[in-house]
Design a protein around this motif. Structure first.
Motif, PDB file in Angstrom:
ATOM      1  N   TRP A   7     199.709  51.222  -7.246  1.00  0.00           N
ATOM      2  CA  TRP A   7     198.750  52.318  -7.185  1.00  0.00           C
ATOM      3  C   TRP A   7     198.842  53.065  -5.859  1.00  0.00           C
ATOM      4  CZ3 TRP A   7     196.595  54.594 -11.075  1.00  0.00           C
ATOM      5  CH2 TRP A   7     196.369  53.887 -12.257  1.00  0.00           C
ATOM      6  N   ASP A   8     199.281  52.400  -4.800  1.00  0.00           N
ATOM      7  CA  ASP A   8     199.481  53.116  -3.540  1.00  0.00           C
ATOM      8  C   ASP A   8     200.510  54.226  -3.705  1.00  0.00           C
ATOM      9  OD1 ASP A   8     197.775  51.696  -1.541  1.00  0.00           O
ATOM     10  OD2 ASP A   8     198.966  49.991  -2.209  1.00  0.00           O
ATOM     11  N   ALA A   9     201.607  53.933  -4.379  1.00  0.00           N
ATOM     12  CA  ALA A   9     202.630  54.948  -4.612  1.00  0.00           C
ATOM     13  C   ALA A   9     202.114  56.053  -5.522  1.00  0.00           C
ATOM     14  CB  ALA A   9     203.879  54.306  -5.219  1.00  0.00           C
ATOM     15  N   ALA A  10     201.259  55.689  -6.478  1.00  0.00           N
ATOM     16  CA  ALA A  10     200.735  56.685  -7.410  1.00  0.00           C
ATOM     17  C   ALA A  10     199.932  57.761  -6.694  1.00  0.00           C
ATOM     18  CB  ALA A  10     199.867  55.998  -8.458  1.00  0.00           C
ATOM     19  N   PHE A  11     199.265  57.399  -5.603  1.00  0.00           N
ATOM     20  CA  PHE A  11     198.429  58.354  -4.871  1.00  0.00           C
ATOM     21  C   PHE A  11     199.094  58.902  -3.616  1.00  0.00           C
ATOM     22  CE2 PHE A  11     195.232  56.074  -7.383  1.00  0.00           C
ATOM     23  CZ  PHE A  11     194.484  57.132  -7.869  1.00  0.00           C
ATOM     24  N   GLU A  12     200.313  58.503  -3.348  1.00  0.00           N
ATOM     25  CA  GLU A  12     201.024  58.970  -2.151  1.00  0.00           C
ATOM     26  C   GLU A  12     201.657  60.326  -2.429  1.00  0.00           C
ATOM     27  OE1 GLU A  12     202.532  59.948   1.125  1.00  0.00           O
ATOM     28  OE2 GLU A  12     201.437  58.042   1.098  1.00  0.00           O
ATOM     29  N   ASN A  13     201.263  61.344  -1.657  1.00  0.00           N
ATOM     30  CA  ASN A  13     201.801  62.686  -1.851  1.00  0.00           C
ATOM     31  C   ASN A  13     202.887  63.055  -0.845  1.00  0.00           C
ATOM     32  OD1 ASN A  13     200.215  63.917  -4.110  1.00  0.00           O
ATOM     33  ND2 ASN A  13     198.512  63.342  -2.790  1.00  0.00           N
ATOM     34  N   GLY A  14     202.622  62.842   0.429  1.00  0.00           N
ATOM     35  CA  GLY A  14     203.516  63.339   1.463  1.00  0.00           C
ATOM     36  C   GLY A  14     204.947  62.865   1.342  1.00  0.00           C
ATOM     37  N   ALA A  15     205.146  61.609   0.969  1.00  0.00           N
ATOM     38  CA  ALA A  15     206.495  61.058   0.880  1.00  0.00           C
ATOM     39  C   ALA A  15     207.305  61.672  -0.243  1.00  0.00           C
ATOM     40  CB  ALA A  15     206.422  59.534   0.693  1.00  0.00           C
ATOM     41  N   HIS A  16     206.641  62.341  -1.178  1.00  0.00           N
ATOM     42  CA  HIS A  16     207.327  62.910  -2.332  1.00  0.00           C
ATOM     43  C   HIS A  16     207.423  64.436  -2.254  1.00  0.00           C
ATOM     44  CE1 HIS A  16     207.321  59.048  -4.476  1.00  0.00           C
ATOM     45  NE2 HIS A  16     206.153  58.867  -3.893  1.00  0.00           N
ATOM     46  N   ILE A  17     207.061  64.998  -1.095  1.00  0.00           N
ATOM     47  CA  ILE A  17     207.115  66.448  -0.894  1.00  0.00           C
ATOM     48  C   ILE A  17     208.104  66.737   0.224  1.00  0.00           C
ATOM     49  CG2 ILE A  17     205.790  68.448  -0.094  1.00  0.00           C
ATOM     50  CD1 ILE A  17     203.332  67.148  -1.410  1.00  0.00           C
ATOM     51  N   PRO A  18     209.090  67.612   0.009  1.00  0.00           N
ATOM     52  CA  PRO A  18     210.029  67.941   1.086  1.00  0.00           C
ATOM     53  C   PRO A  18     209.299  68.435   2.330  1.00  0.00           C
ATOM     54  CG  PRO A  18     210.822  68.799  -1.014  1.00  0.00           C
ATOM     55  CD  PRO A  18     209.430  68.290  -1.260  1.00  0.00           C
ATOM     56  N   LEU A 171     191.585  53.637  -7.473  1.00  0.00           N
ATOM     57  CA  LEU A 171     191.596  53.499  -6.014  1.00  0.00           C
ATOM     58  C   LEU A 171     191.166  52.109  -5.559  1.00  0.00           C
ATOM     59  CD1 LEU A 171     190.042  56.974  -5.199  1.00  0.00           C
ATOM     60  CD2 LEU A 171     192.376  56.270  -4.638  1.00  0.00           C
ATOM     61  N   LEU A 172     190.507  51.371  -6.426  1.00  0.00           N
ATOM     62  CA  LEU A 172     190.124  50.002  -6.094  1.00  0.00           C
ATOM     63  C   LEU A 172     191.347  49.132  -5.836  1.00  0.00           C
ATOM     64  CD1 LEU A 172     187.380  49.533  -8.809  1.00  0.00           C
ATOM     65  CD2 LEU A 172     186.972  49.725  -6.348  1.00  0.00           C
ATOM     66  N   TYR A 173     192.522  49.535  -6.367  1.00  0.00           N
ATOM     67  CA  TYR A 173     193.740  48.742  -6.254  1.00  0.00           C
ATOM     68  C   TYR A 173     194.660  49.249  -5.144  1.00  0.00           C
ATOM     69  CZ  TYR A 173     191.993  47.434 -10.833  1.00  0.00           C
ATOM     70  OH  TYR A 173     191.192  47.008 -11.857  1.00  0.00           O
ATOM     71  N   THR A 174     194.164  50.136  -4.285  1.00  0.00           N
ATOM     72  CA  THR A 174     194.985  50.703  -3.222  1.00  0.00           C
ATOM     73  C   THR A 174     194.596  50.134  -1.866  1.00  0.00           C
ATOM     74  OG1 THR A 174     193.482  52.563  -2.782  1.00  0.00           O
ATOM     75  CG2 THR A 174     195.146  52.865  -4.509  1.00  0.00           C
ATOM     76  N   ARG A 175     195.540  50.232  -0.918  1.00  0.00           N
ATOM     77  CA  ARG A 175     195.248  49.808   0.449  1.00  0.00           C
ATOM     78  C   ARG A 175     194.205  50.708   1.090  1.00  0.00           C
ATOM     79  NH1 ARG A 175     200.853  49.019   0.244  1.00  0.00           N
ATOM     80  NH2 ARG A 175     201.234  51.071   1.173  1.00  0.00           N
ATOM     81  N   MET A 176     194.143  51.976   0.676  1.00  0.00           N
ATOM     82  CA  MET A 176     193.167  52.871   1.309  1.00  0.00           C
ATOM     83  C   MET A 176     191.734  52.441   1.013  1.00  0.00           C
ATOM     84  SD  MET A 176     193.032  56.493  -0.749  1.00  0.00           S
ATOM     85  CE  MET A 176     194.767  56.615  -1.183  1.00  0.00           C
ATOM     86  N   ASN A 177     191.544  51.592   0.007  1.00  0.00           N
ATOM     87  CA  ASN A 177     190.180  51.145  -0.257  1.00  0.00           C
ATOM     88  C   ASN A 177     189.649  50.238   0.844  1.00  0.00           C
ATOM     89  OD1 ASN A 177     187.913  51.405  -1.998  1.00  0.00           O
ATOM     90  ND2 ASN A 177     188.199  49.263  -2.597  1.00  0.00           N
ATOM     91  N   ASP A 178     190.529  49.732   1.716  1.00  0.00           N
ATOM     92  CA  ASP A 178     190.042  49.035   2.906  1.00  0.00           C
ATOM     93  C   ASP A 178     189.196  49.978   3.763  1.00  0.00           C
ATOM     94  OD1 ASP A 178     191.452  46.821   2.076  1.00  0.00           O
ATOM     95  OD2 ASP A 178     193.150  47.175   3.427  1.00  0.00           O
ATOM     96  N   ILE A 179     189.502  51.275   3.702  1.00  0.00           N
ATOM     97  CA  ILE A 179     188.745  52.292   4.438  1.00  0.00           C
ATOM     98  C   ILE A 179     187.623  52.869   3.585  1.00  0.00           C
ATOM     99  CG2 ILE A 179     188.897  54.554   5.565  1.00  0.00           C
ATOM    100  CD1 ILE A 179     191.785  53.835   6.308  1.00  0.00           C
ATOM    101  N   LEU A 180     187.935  53.178   2.317  1.00  0.00           N
ATOM    102  CA  LEU A 180     186.926  53.790   1.452  1.00  0.00           C
ATOM    103  C   LEU A 180     185.810  52.826   1.086  1.00  0.00           C
ATOM    104  CD1 LEU A 180     189.230  55.768  -1.005  1.00  0.00           C
ATOM    105  CD2 LEU A 180     188.118  56.605   1.079  1.00  0.00           C
TER     106      LEU A 180
END
Length: 262
Positions: A7-18, A171-180
């Motif tokens: 799920w982290d990859a599913a919500f990652e935008n910057g790494a997939h944008i030139p 988002l419950l399954y993402t690392r960012m939920n440590d912050i959220l």
């Protein structure tokens, strides 16, 4: 929710944008340039917190109404000053535009943020009479969609959620939920797609055609969940350039924000 493993990859935008990492500096430069030449009232308070402030950009004549743009950043990054230039399209069409900041995670949770945005819109409405139109990007798309839910104060009836997040449970399954710090209950209570829109509201879910599959799913989901919702998949645009059309007074995105129908 477990069919997508990462799920982290599913919500990652910057790494997939030139050149994705170059966008924030470019936004900040454009925003600063616009603030130096625009008619604006800056840092107007809507509460007592240090981030409870909004900037109000004004046309040369009496405003036709009020637009409010709510920024993204996964509820944990950015503030109003990065996005000033996005007011240009609405202002050139004769509308005022307010851009609020709000308290970010982990200092605030999402219920507090939704309350802050409602108060910010109410404060901006007190400054500008007439109809109110909302737009928000990414996490900001979530926040403007929340404003149309029946459990919120009636601050607006029309919004454009640009690349918005409408189902927070993944988002419950993402690392960012440590912050959220979302819980199962909070994720459900703050997911517009799981809530009831207020009668008479209209939402446009606008998403770039080259966004991550999860963002395409999120926009399609709210279209299916809510009546009177229009889905627009915008060509070959991605998560970082889909919002640029708000600078253009004649763009379809600007039209979608200010017109009377989604």
């Amino acid at each position: 929710m477990t069919e997508i493993i990462d799920w982290d990859a599913a919500f990652e935008n910057g790494a997939h944008i030139p050149d994705g990492s170059a966008y924030p500096a470019a936004w900040q430069a454009r925003a600063l340039e616009y603030r130096t030449q625009a008619t604006a009232r800056l840092d107007l308070p809507y509460g007592t917190g240090p981030r409870e402030r909004f900037d109000l950009f004004l046309p040369d004549t009496a405003p036709k109404g009020l637009c409010v743009f709510v920024h993204g950043g996964y509820w944990k990054a950015f503030d109003k000053t990065t996005w000033s230039h996005l007011a240009h399209g609405a202002v050139a069409r004769g509308w005022a535009m307010a851009l609020p900041s709000y308290t970010l995670a982990p200092e605030a949770g999402l219920p507090e943020m939704t309350g802050q945005i409602a108060r910010a819109i109410s404060a901006a409405r007190a400054e500008v009479p007439g109809p109110v139109r909302l737009a928000g990007h990414s996490a900001g798309g979530h926040l403007v969609a929340r404003m149309l839910c029946s459990d919120m104060p009636d601050v607006a009836r029309q919004a454009v959620s640009i690349s918005g997040l409408h189902d927070l449970r993944p988002l419950l399954y993402t690392r960012m939920n440590d912050i959220l710090q979302l819980t199962d209950q909070t994720a459900c209570n703050e997911s517009p797609a799981l809530l009831t829109p207020r009668d008479g509201t209209r939402l446009t879910a606008w998403v770039g055609g080259h966004e991550r599959p999860e963002f395409l799913r999120q926009s399609a989901l709210i279209r299916e969940a809510w009546p009177h919702t229009k889905l627009v998949v915008d060509g070959a645009l991605h998560h970082f350039n889909v919002i640029a059309a708000l600078e253009d007074p004649d763009s379809p995105l600007t039209n979608a924000m200010i017109q009377d129908a989604p």
